[in-house]
Design a protein around this motif. Structure first.
Motif, PDB file in Angstrom:
ATOM      1  N   GLY B 110       0.980  -1.221  -0.197  1.00 40.90           N
ATOM      2  CA  GLY B 110       0.015  -0.060  -0.114  1.00 40.90           C
ATOM      3  C   GLY B 110       0.824   1.282  -0.017  1.00 40.90           C
ATOM      4  O   GLY B 110       2.166   1.127  -0.217  1.00 40.90           O
ATOM      5  N   LEU B 111       0.142   2.522   0.213  1.00 39.84           N
ATOM      6  CA  LEU B 111       1.082   3.633   0.203  1.00 39.84           C
ATOM      7  C   LEU B 111       0.405   4.279   1.456  1.00 39.84           C
ATOM      8  O   LEU B 111      -0.589   4.241   1.903  1.00 39.84           O
ATOM      9  N   ILE B 112       1.393   5.310   1.932  1.00 37.27           N
ATOM     10  CA  ILE B 112       0.777   6.138   2.976  1.00 37.27           C
ATOM     11  C   ILE B 112      -0.264   7.131   2.523  1.00 37.27           C
ATOM     12  O   ILE B 112      -0.159   7.618   1.715  1.00 37.27           O
ATOM     13  N   SER B 113      -1.286   6.829   3.293  1.00 38.31           N
ATOM     14  CA  SER B 113      -2.510   7.887   2.941  1.00 38.31           C
ATOM     15  C   SER B 113      -3.330   8.267   4.207  1.00 38.31           C
ATOM     16  O   SER B 113      -4.301   7.375   4.411  1.00 38.31           O
ATOM     17  N   GLY B 119      -1.222   4.156   7.689  1.00 36.77           N
ATOM     18  CA  GLY B 119       0.185   4.849   8.135  1.00 36.77           C
ATOM     19  C   GLY B 119       1.077   4.003   7.744  1.00 36.77           C
ATOM     20  O   GLY B 119       0.974   2.837   7.278  1.00 36.77           O
ATOM     21  N   PRO B 120       2.454   4.349   8.066  1.00 38.41           N
ATOM     22  CA  PRO B 120       3.522   3.581   7.890  1.00 38.41           C
ATOM     23  C   PRO B 120       3.439   2.041   8.523  1.00 38.41           C
ATOM     24  O   PRO B 120       3.966   1.171   8.106  1.00 38.41           O
ATOM     25  N   ALA B 146       3.089   8.148  -9.152  1.00 39.63           N
ATOM     26  CA  ALA B 146       3.195   9.733  -9.165  1.00 39.63           C
ATOM     27  C   ALA B 146       2.108  10.496  -8.901  1.00 39.63           C
ATOM     28  O   ALA B 146       1.729  11.164  -9.080  1.00 39.63           O
ATOM     29  N   THR B 147       1.665  10.053  -7.493  1.00 40.02           N
ATOM     30  CA  THR B 147       0.519  10.798  -6.890  1.00 40.02           C
ATOM     31  C   THR B 147       1.177  11.309  -5.499  1.00 40.02           C
ATOM     32  O   THR B 147       2.046  11.057  -4.938  1.00 40.02           O
ATOM     33  N   MET B 148      -0.108  12.053  -4.848  1.00 43.27           N
ATOM     34  CA  MET B 148       0.376  12.524  -3.577  1.00 43.27           C
ATOM     35  C   MET B 148       0.789  11.392  -2.600  1.00 43.27           C
ATOM     36  O   MET B 148       1.717  11.527  -1.872  1.00 43.27           O
ATOM     37  N   GLU B 149       0.023  10.251  -2.547  1.00 43.85           N
ATOM     38  CA  GLU B 149       0.227   9.104  -1.733  1.00 43.85           C
ATOM     39  C   GLU B 149       1.597   8.574  -1.969  1.00 43.85           C
ATOM     40  O   GLU B 149       2.410   8.277  -1.013  1.00 43.85           O
ATOM     41  N   GLY B 150       1.972   8.499  -3.354  1.00 43.76           N
ATOM     42  CA  GLY B 150       3.397   7.854  -3.685  1.00 43.76           C
ATOM     43  C   GLY B 150       4.519   8.815  -3.199  1.00 43.76           C
ATOM     44  O   GLY B 150       5.465   8.377  -2.585  1.00 43.76           O
ATOM     45  N   ASP B 151       4.311  10.246  -3.527  1.00 41.95           N
ATOM     46  CA  ASP B 151       5.377  10.997  -2.998  1.00 41.95           C
ATOM     47  C   ASP B 151       5.484  11.193  -1.549  1.00 41.95           C
ATOM     48  O   ASP B 151       6.462  11.137  -1.044  1.00 41.95           O
ATOM     49  N   THR B 152       4.271  11.025  -0.780  1.00 40.84           N
ATOM     50  CA  THR B 152       4.236  11.059   0.631  1.00 40.84           C
ATOM     51  C   THR B 152       5.054   9.771   1.205  1.00 40.84           C
ATOM     52  O   THR B 152       6.090   9.926   1.872  1.00 40.84           O
ATOM     53  N   THR B 153       5.069   8.780   0.618  1.00 37.03           N
ATOM     54  CA  THR B 153       5.586   7.539   0.937  1.00 37.03           C
ATOM     55  C   THR B 153       7.061   7.537   0.615  1.00 37.03           C
ATOM     56  O   THR B 153       7.921   7.271   1.585  1.00 37.03           O
TER      57      THR B 153
END
Lengths: 205, 205
Positions: B110-113, B119-120, B146-153
């Motif tokens: 998953g991705l952090i969202s 969460g992590p 290349a999304t907000m979640e991807g960048d946050t992660t």
């Protein structure tokens, strides 16, 4: 595709056999199921096998049913002298949703289609003839698709049924409600002019 | 919808729980299954339950696998010092299909969202840190959306991993091959100018 697991590959292959489901969609659906609880996946699987093993077809109208005789055929309020001939159970559901019909049905289980090797013997034609011979039926309505196969089936059934003393009709074809005239195809438009109805009749419907 | 059978209604409801499958599609798929042999339907159901019950996740990279350690992690030819961090098994499949990558993977799951409450601690982050601490790793590549979640992660992971003596990279972002410049959105175009590469480098890739 390169699957990391044979089990996954197998599940995706099974899903991809469904109509309109490709490999990518199948993978998405299988991964979704994989994220669900075991119980939920078990319920999903069990619903399919139970359906396939225990489903019955009404012995009168051949619609999908849980009993020997379906709820529509056994309902005392329905007009048993009016039979609507349809292709499959989806058409029954569509007509039932209109709340405009109070007769019973006869589900053919398909349409005559020589290209696909489907002839009258593959459909519930003999049982329809039997029904007309034994029960007191006043009218048969053909509610079949407005396609080559639908028209062929109606033509065949009409020849088979015309010696019975009943009225035979088909559902009206024409311009759909809300349809704009300029976008209607010419065959539909031409036929809807040829089969025009008196204005008073169109109001009462 | 007015179902003529509870079994049918139940099966349709189960299918309609799948993402992107509505009532009408579910009905079409269920009626398709109903037309298949009992054995085929049983195989379909069994594939799902077996998958859910017997699936394993590779204890090194956490990818879906049939064994304790997946085929990629146990392959002697793969470069164990190069780890590609991805979101889920679909990304592993996509990268494997390119035949351009010879390292191993780490599947986060998953991705952090924060919006979805992920969460992590819900992801395989600690196991990645552990892997870097114990195994001899030279490079970690982030191949995330290349999304907000991807960048946050990526931002989070970079902070977690930067004290290790390894190079950290992300896959290149820019204009897709075959993409016409005038249809590219301005963020992608702007960033692809900012991160331009020497012409010789772009050829060698």
């Amino acid at each position: 595709m390169n699957f990391s697991s044979k089990l996954l590959e197998n599940a995706v292959a099974e899903f991809a056999k469904l109509p309109g489901v490709g490999q990518k969609t199948a993978l998405r659906l299988v991964l979704h199921l994989l994220n669900q609880d075991r119980d939920d996946v078990h319920k999903f699987s069990a619903a399919m096998t139970t359906l396939r093993n225990e489903i019955q077809f009404c012995k009168i109208c051949h619609n999908i049913s849980d009993q020997h005789v379906c709820e529509i055929c056994s309902a005392p309020k329905r007009d048993q002298s009016l039979i609507c001939v349809v292709e499959d159970t989806r058409d029954v559901m569509a007509i039932e949703n209109t709340s405009q019909y109070n007769g019973v049905y006869h589900v053919l289980g398909g349409l005559i289609s020589p290209m696909d090797g489907i002839g009258p013997s593959d459909l519930q034609v003999d049982t329809l003839v039997e029904r007309l011979a034994t029960a007191e039926v006043k009218e048969v309505i053909f509610a079949l698709s407005a396609t080559m196969e639908g028209d062929t089936t109606i033509f065949y059934l009409h020849k088979k049924l015309k010696h019975f003393n009943i009225s035979i009709s088909t559902i009206a074809r024409g311009i759909a409600f809300g349809g704009e005239l300029e976008y209607v195809d010419e065959i539909t438009l031409g036929r809807s002019i040829a089969t025009r109805v008196p204005y008073e009749n169109s109001l009462s419907r």
